[in-house]
Design an enzyme around this catalytic site. Structure first.
Site, mmCIF file in Angstrom:
data_model
loop_
_atom_site.group_PDB
_atom_site.id
_atom_site.type_symbol
_atom_site.label_atom_id
_atom_site.label_comp_id
_atom_site.label_asym_id
_atom_site.label_seq_id
_atom_site.Cartn_x
_atom_site.Cartn_y
_atom_site.Cartn_z
ATOM 1 N N GLU A 3 -0.616 8.365 1.420
ATOM 2 C CA GLU A 3 -0.394 8.974 0.113
ATOM 3 C C GLU A 3 -1.347 10.133 -0.147
ATOM 4 O O GLU A 3 -0.989 11.122 -0.782
ATOM 5 C CB GLU A 3 -0.537 7.903 -0.984
ATOM 6 C CG GLU A 3 -0.175 8.375 -2.385
ATOM 7 C CD GLU A 3 -1.379 8.803 -3.196
ATOM 8 O OE1 GLU A 3 -1.186 9.381 -4.270
ATOM 9 O OE2 GLU A 3 -2.515 8.560 -2.754
ATOM 10 N N GLU A 4 -2.578 10.026 0.376
ATOM 11 C CA GLU A 4 -3.578 11.074 0.149
ATOM 12 C C GLU A 4 -3.441 12.238 1.123
ATOM 13 O O GLU A 4 -4.157 13.226 0.996
ATOM 14 C CB GLU A 4 -4.990 10.481 0.280
ATOM 15 C CG GLU A 4 -5.344 9.416 -0.754
ATOM 16 C CD GLU A 4 -5.686 10.006 -2.110
ATOM 17 O OE1 GLU A 4 -5.647 11.241 -2.254
ATOM 18 O OE2 GLU A 4 -5.978 9.225 -3.023
ATOM 19 N N ASP A 59 -8.618 2.748 -6.636
ATOM 20 C CA ASP A 59 -7.515 3.593 -6.202
ATOM 21 C C ASP A 59 -7.202 3.342 -4.730
ATOM 22 O O ASP A 59 -7.774 3.983 -3.848
ATOM 23 C CB ASP A 59 -7.898 5.064 -6.434
ATOM 24 C CG ASP A 59 -6.800 6.041 -6.106
ATOM 25 O OD1 ASP A 59 -5.636 5.623 -6.000
ATOM 26 O OD2 ASP A 59 -7.109 7.228 -5.954
#
Length: 277
Positions: free
Chosen positions: A60-61, A26
């Protein structure tokens, strides 16, 4: 200072068909497979490859800073192919996210005389118990239910001091309406003494496109596509690896899945740009 979005750091190593390391699954595996897919397309179908671009962003996190900056680019894509671990299946949709903090303010005192203070941690623990008991009433026919996770808790200075402050950070994976979920949280928590709820983010879920010839799944996680301000005619989510391995102490990806993903990315691009091939 560089802060890892998903701690702790895991060094890279290869054992048989598995490549271990933070981000292998990921989502560096998706990036590697997409790059190789485009590289092969440039050799096999250069005209098609010239219609494809690669866009990779950070944040994104956390805060969507990368895609927010990318929103300034003059992009009008026919389609987005988002790379995340989906076990090489096309996702029918992915959840949104609602984030908030619970801020607890107490009164400091010597721990020998707790009656002279008010513990911010005790207040916070009580709210945490309430949050963990919430069963959200709504559901989505594809994405399912909203789910809550208390991911971070901080507070206090020492065991011999009644703590004056504490806080916790909560993330809810949104399948329904983020603001309705937020209203539910506020209503159930109420207004306990010393407690403040602070909303930090609210992103809706995303329904995605599919094509024939691909297996499908539902992503209970989110991507930063819901921070994209433009409009793509079609949007897809597919990538090698399993989300069940992401964010774990032994994150890995299979070499065989990477190779399969290359072929699937090529297949999807060809189906989008030249359906007759």
């Amino acid at each position: 200072m560089f802060i890892l979005p998903v701690p702790p750091y895991i060094p890279y190593k290869v054992e048989g068909d598995k490549i271990y390391g933070r981000g292998t699954n990921d989502a560096k595996g998706s990036i590697a497979s997409q790059i190789m897919a485009l590289k092969e397309l440039r050799r096999e179908s250069p005209d098609l490859a010239n219609e494809v671009g690669l866009l990779y962003v950070v944040g994104e996190e956390s805060d969507c800073s990368g895609i927010t900056k990318a929103n300034e680019l003059p992009l009008t894509p026919e389609a987005f192919i988002i790379g995340e671990p989906t076990e090489n299946k096309l996702a029918l949709g992915h959840k949104g996210r609602l984030g908030f903090q619970v801020i607890s303010e107490g009164v400091a005192a010597h721990s020998g005389y707790p009656e002279l203070g008010r513990s911010a941690i005790t207040q916070l623990v009580n709210v945490a118990s309430v949050l963990n008991s919430i069963v959200f009433p709504g559901s989505h026919p594809i994405l399912g239910s909203d789910t809550l996770n208390i991911g971070l808790i901080q507070g206090g200075v020492a065991a011999n001091v009644v703590p004056a402050s504490a806080n916790l950070t909560v993330g809810i994976r949104i399948a329904t309406n983020p603001m309705e979920v937020w209203e539910t949280v506020q209503k159930i928590v109420g207004n306990p003494l010393g407690i403040t709820l602070k909303l930090t983010s609210a992103k809706e879920s995303v329904l995605l496109d599919t094509v024939e010839g691909f297996e499908t799944m539902v992503a209970k996680y989110g991507t930063d596509y819901n921070c994209y301000s433009g409009k793509a005619k079609k949007k897809f989510l597919i990538g090698p690896g399993s989300i069940l391995v992401a964010h774990t102490p032994n994150e890995y990806i299979l070499k065989s899945d990477l190779i399969t993903a290359v072929e699937l990315y090529k297949k999807l691009i060809i189906r989008l740009l030249n359906p007759k091939m």
